[in-house]
Design a protein around this motif. Structure first.
Motif, PDB file in Angstrom:
ATOM      1  N   PHE A  78      15.829  60.107 -56.582  1.00  0.00           N
ATOM      2  CA  PHE A  78      16.506  58.919 -56.068  1.00  0.00           C
ATOM      3  C   PHE A  78      16.399  58.784 -54.553  1.00  0.00           C
ATOM      4  N   SER A  79      16.319  59.896 -53.833  1.00  0.00           N
ATOM      5  CA  SER A  79      16.238  59.802 -52.369  1.00  0.00           C
ATOM      6  C   SER A  79      14.844  59.409 -51.896  1.00  0.00           C
ATOM      7  N   TYR A  80      13.831  59.699 -52.670  1.00  0.00           N
ATOM      8  CA  TYR A  80      12.450  59.481 -52.232  1.00  0.00           C
ATOM      9  C   TYR A  80      12.181  58.032 -51.798  1.00  0.00           C
ATOM     10  N   PRO A  81      12.523  57.024 -52.607  1.00  0.00           N
ATOM     11  CA  PRO A  81      12.259  55.642 -52.143  1.00  0.00           C
ATOM     12  C   PRO A  81      13.033  55.282 -50.875  1.00  0.00           C
ATOM     13  N   LEU A  82      14.240  55.804 -50.732  1.00  0.00           N
ATOM     14  CA  LEU A  82      15.020  55.524 -49.526  1.00  0.00           C
ATOM     15  C   LEU A  82      14.378  56.166 -48.301  1.00  0.00           C
ATOM     16  N   SER A 102      11.726  45.626 -48.452  1.00  0.00           N
ATOM     17  CA  SER A 102      11.582  46.586 -49.544  1.00  0.00           C
ATOM     18  C   SER A 102      12.835  47.460 -49.670  1.00  0.00           C
ATOM     19  N   PHE A 103      13.545  47.687 -48.566  1.00  0.00           N
ATOM     20  CA  PHE A 103      14.754  48.506 -48.609  1.00  0.00           C
ATOM     21  C   PHE A 103      15.790  47.879 -49.536  1.00  0.00           C
ATOM     22  N   VAL A 104      15.995  46.579 -49.438  1.00  0.00           N
ATOM     23  CA  VAL A 104      16.954  45.885 -50.304  1.00  0.00           C
ATOM     24  C   VAL A 104      16.497  45.978 -51.753  1.00  0.00           C
ATOM     25  N   TYR A 105      15.209  45.752 -52.004  1.00  0.00           N
ATOM     26  CA  TYR A 105      14.699  45.827 -53.374  1.00  0.00           C
ATOM     27  C   TYR A 105      14.811  47.243 -53.933  1.00  0.00           C
ATOM     28  N   ILE A 106      14.589  48.224 -53.091  1.00  0.00           N
ATOM     29  CA  ILE A 106      14.730  49.615 -53.525  1.00  0.00           C
ATOM     30  C   ILE A 106      16.182  49.902 -53.888  1.00  0.00           C
ATOM     31  N   LEU A 107      17.122  49.468 -53.044  1.00  0.00           N
ATOM     32  CA  LEU A 107      18.534  49.681 -53.352  1.00  0.00           C
ATOM     33  C   LEU A 107      18.932  48.973 -54.646  1.00  0.00           C
ATOM     34  N   PHE A 135      28.343  61.217 -59.241  1.00  0.00           N
ATOM     35  CA  PHE A 135      28.725  61.598 -57.885  1.00  0.00           C
ATOM     36  C   PHE A 135      27.736  62.637 -57.350  1.00  0.00           C
ATOM     37  N   LEU A 136      27.433  63.646 -58.157  1.00  0.00           N
ATOM     38  CA  LEU A 136      26.503  64.700 -57.717  1.00  0.00           C
ATOM     39  C   LEU A 136      25.100  64.148 -57.504  1.00  0.00           C
ATOM     40  N   LEU A 137      24.691  63.220 -58.362  1.00  0.00           N
ATOM     41  CA  LEU A 137      23.388  62.572 -58.185  1.00  0.00           C
ATOM     42  C   LEU A 137      23.359  61.810 -56.857  1.00  0.00           C
ATOM     43  N   ALA A 138      24.397  61.019 -56.607  1.00  0.00           N
ATOM     44  CA  ALA A 138      24.464  60.238 -55.371  1.00  0.00           C
ATOM     45  C   ALA A 138      24.572  61.152 -54.152  1.00  0.00           C
ATOM     46  N   TYR A 139      25.300  62.249 -54.284  1.00  0.00           N
ATOM     47  CA  TYR A 139      25.448  63.169 -53.160  1.00  0.00           C
ATOM     48  C   TYR A 139      24.105  63.819 -52.818  1.00  0.00           C
ATOM     49  N   GLY A 140      23.378  64.252 -53.833  1.00  0.00           N
ATOM     50  CA  GLY A 140      22.049  64.819 -53.587  1.00  0.00           C
ATOM     51  C   GLY A 140      21.135  63.809 -52.919  1.00  0.00           C
ATOM     52  N   HIS A 144      19.837  64.302 -48.853  1.00  0.00           N
ATOM     53  CA  HIS A 144      18.396  64.413 -48.569  1.00  0.00           C
ATOM     54  C   HIS A 144      17.931  63.259 -47.670  1.00  0.00           C
ATOM     55  N   TRP A 145      18.387  62.049 -47.966  1.00  0.00           N
ATOM     56  CA  TRP A 145      18.013  60.877 -47.183  1.00  0.00           C
ATOM     57  C   TRP A 145      18.486  61.023 -45.746  1.00  0.00           C
ATOM     58  N   ARG A 146      19.727  61.464 -45.552  1.00  0.00           N
ATOM     59  CA  ARG A 146      20.280  61.583 -44.209  1.00  0.00           C
ATOM     60  C   ARG A 146      19.635  62.730 -43.425  1.00  0.00           C
ATOM     61  N   ILE A 147      19.271  63.801 -44.084  1.00  0.00           N
ATOM     62  CA  ILE A 147      18.531  64.877 -43.404  1.00  0.00           C
ATOM     63  C   ILE A 147      17.195  64.331 -42.912  1.00  0.00           C
ATOM     64  N   SER A 148      16.540  63.557 -43.753  1.00  0.00           N
ATOM     65  CA  SER A 148      15.270  62.944 -43.365  1.00  0.00           C
ATOM     66  C   SER A 148      15.466  61.986 -42.190  1.00  0.00           C
ATOM     67  N   MET A 149      16.539  61.189 -42.230  1.00  0.00           N
ATOM     68  CA  MET A 149      16.829  60.275 -41.133  1.00  0.00           C
ATOM     69  C   MET A 149      17.077  61.050 -39.840  1.00  0.00           C
TER      70      MET A 149
END
Length: 163
Positions: A78-82, A102-107, A135-140, A144-149
């Motif tokens: 789930f984090s990969y497209p973000l 694409s960000f809106v479409y991905i979300l 919750f755990l899926l969203a947290y993961g 990951h997304w925020r670490i990348s950011m």
């Protein structure tokens, strides 16, 4: 005692999740007009971590391997497209998220897939356990997304400006 398998509660939880997800999409779109800071990158996963308190309640508890799998699905899938759609740009010495359709479409795509998956899983386990898994899926996903950011932010600003 609350009947967690009642259709009204299932519909209500799905509608609530949909409203929250659309709110997040709206907030993310407005955020692209404001400069990005380290605090704005780090605070969402920290604030979201308070959700782990849900596991105090016995009805929410799930087998540990379910939780690990949900977290890893969020982290790797789930984090990969973000991550791929989030880019920063420097404007007048400040860092902004680049606007991306694409960000809106991905979300929206992640939301649709998550709703379908939620509906399927909800048929096999209780609503509180389904909430724990998602919750755990969203947290993961968000960690990951925020670490990348954060890494991308450091590359643009240099390590001395990151904190």
């Amino acid at each position: 005692m609350v009947d967690f398998n009642s259709p009204i509660l299932q519909i209500g939880s799905t509608v609530a999740m949909l409203v929250m997800a659309l709110t997040v999409i709206f907030i993310r779109m407005k955020a692209s007009h404001r400069p990005v800071t380290v605090k704005k990158i780090i605070i969402p996963p920290l604030a979201m971590s308070t959700g782990f308190l849900m596991f105090v309640e016995k009805q929410v508890r799930i087998p540990i391997w379910w939780g690990i799998i949900a977290f890893l699905v969020g982290w790797f899938i789930f984090s990969y497209p973000l991550i791929r759609s989030t880019r920063f740009e420097k404007v007048d010495g400040q860092i902004f998220m680049q606007k991306s359709r694409s960000f809106v479409y991905i979300l929206l795509g992640l939301l649709a897939f998550r709703l379908l998956l939620h509906g399927y899983i909800e048929q096999h386990i209780s609503i509180p356990q389904t909430a724990a898994l998602f919750f755990l899926l969203a947290y993961g996903m968000i960690v990951h997304w925020r670490i990348s950011m954060y890494r991308q932010y450091q590359q643009i600003t240099g390590p001395e400006a990151a904190m």
